[in-house]
Enzyme design. Structure first.
Site, short mmCIF file in Angstrom:
data_model
loop_
_atom_site.label_atom_id
_atom_site.label_comp_id
_atom_site.label_asym_id
_atom_site.label_seq_id
_atom_site.Cartn_x
_atom_site.Cartn_y
_atom_site.Cartn_z
N MET A 30 50.89 8.95 -40.06
CA MET A 30 49.93 7.85 -40.13
C MET A 30 48.55 8.35 -40.53
O MET A 30 48.09 9.36 -40.02
CB MET A 30 49.86 7.22 -38.73
N ASP A 222 49.13 16.85 -26.65
CA ASP A 222 49.01 15.74 -27.58
C ASP A 222 48.19 14.61 -26.96
O ASP A 222 48.52 14.10 -25.90
CB ASP A 222 50.41 15.22 -27.95
N HIS A 278 47.99 16.88 -31.23
CA HIS A 278 48.91 16.31 -32.22
C HIS A 278 48.85 17.03 -33.57
O HIS A 278 47.79 17.11 -34.19
CB HIS A 278 48.57 14.83 -32.39
#
Ligand SMILES: *[C@@H]1O[C@H](CO)[C@@H](O)[C@H](O)[C@H]1NC(C)=O
Ligand SMILES: *[C@@H]1O[C@H](CO)[C@@H](O)[C@H](O)[C@H]1NC(C)=O
Ligand SMILES: *[C@@H]1O[C@H](CO)[C@@H](O)[C@H](O)[C@H]1NC(C)=O
Length: 297
Positions: A30, A222, A278
């Site tokens: 994304m 994350d 992440h």
């Protein structure tokens, strides 16, 4: 005569060396695109350097990088998977099979691809921070387009399972609300479907099991994926959003709806933990843990 034989032999062996490197398909995450020189472009170059002669195809959705980024938010994952299926089927360089690496949401799209599009065959699927049981939260939005991010939040606030949102927003299509498991199973058009939540599609399980390895990388710090355990196929225990169950404790596994238990028994599930936030990994980590063991032949 002898010289010619040697030459032919040398040629044949150099050909077999190039042919031996399995091609690689990449699917970005994304806020990213196929070819950003700082992200997937760099990964592609590194793979080409470490695996001489390898063919790397990095998925682009849309006609350019701007459209590719936008389609990571405002689009339909099922259509994208179908489109990529057509593209790889039409690519003569991939007809003998390929390995794949998915980054973040790109990882669950690649899993849909192996489950729905078994030809050409995918050999290894490497999931780097993918959310295989979906997410319940949208704490941060990568990339610099604040307008787009705010719009995504507004849509999610309207309700991920509202049909207009569900059909048009990628993040809603892997939204997994543990407080409303029934609604999730009924209305999620993507992640619930590929996880065989409502009905069991036997070909999904059969196709997934054709993988040599399903490599699941989880980032220990994350801050984008809620819950992190989704990167290892775990999720909140249904009915609440505190206790997280590891994969082996979920009904997805115990009922073996997707063949994951069978894959686990066959040693095909690889759980890798990576320090950091992440998608934060070093080239050295990637080479040692991904390229050498899974992409080198
Ligand atoms: C299983 O999934 C495939 C691919 O999406 C689809 O064509 C097929 O109709 C599904 N089968 C069932 C029984 O739902
Ligand atoms: C941000 O995204 C919106 C919606 O897709 C788009 O109209 C706009 O041009 C983008 N802005 C930038 C700076 O890319
Ligand atoms: C998962 O299952 C194991 C074995 O049945 C059990 O010991 C463990 O407590 C369970 N974990 C959770 C979080 O439920």
């Amino acid at each position: 005569m002898r010289l010619i034989a040697c030459l032919v032999l040398a040629l044949a062996s150099s050909l077999s060396i190039t042919e031996a490197v399995t091609p690689i398909v990449l699917w970005h995450g994304m806020g990213d695109s196929c070819c950003n020189p700082l992200s997937l472009g760099a990964i592609k170059r590194m793979l080409e350097k470490q695996l001489p002669g390898v063919y790397v195809y990095s998925v682009q959705i849309g006609n350019n990088m701007v459209e590719d980024i936008e389609n990571g938010f405002l689009s339909n994952a099922n259509k994208q998977v179908e489109q990529v299926c057509q593209t790889i089927r039409a690519d003569p360089k991939l007809k003998g099979g390929y390995n794949s690496i998915g980054f973040s949401q790109g990882a669950q799209f690649l899993r849909a691809l192996v489950q729905r599009c078994p030809n050409p065959p995918m050999r290894n699927l490497v999931s780097i921070g993918g959310q295989h049981q979906g997410v319940y939260g949208f704490p941060r939005c990568p990339g610099t387009n604040v307008t787009l991010c705010n719009y995504v939040r507004e849509l999610l606030n309207l309700g991920a399972y509202v049909s207009f949102v569900q059909n048009n927003l990628i993040q809603a299509q892997y939204w997994h609300d543990p407080l409303n498991e029934e609604e999730y199973k009924q209305k999620s058009i993507f992640i619930a479907d590929i996880n065989n939540e409502l009905t069991v599609n036997r070909s999904y399980a059969a196709n997934l099991q054709t993988l040599k390895n399903l490599v699941l990388v989880k980032f220990l710090s994350d801050s984008m994926v809620q819950p992190r355990e989704s990167e290892w196929f775990g999720f909140y225990q249904p009915g609440q959003d505190k206790t997280v169950l590891p994969l082996r404790n979920t009904t997805l596994y115990t009922q073996d709806r997707l063949g994951l238990k069978a894959m686990d028994a066959a040693g095909k599930l690889k759980f890798l933990a990576c320090e950091g936030d992440h998608l934060q990994f070093t080239d050295t980590w990637f080479t040692q843990n991904i390229v050498k063991p899974y992409l080198s032949n």
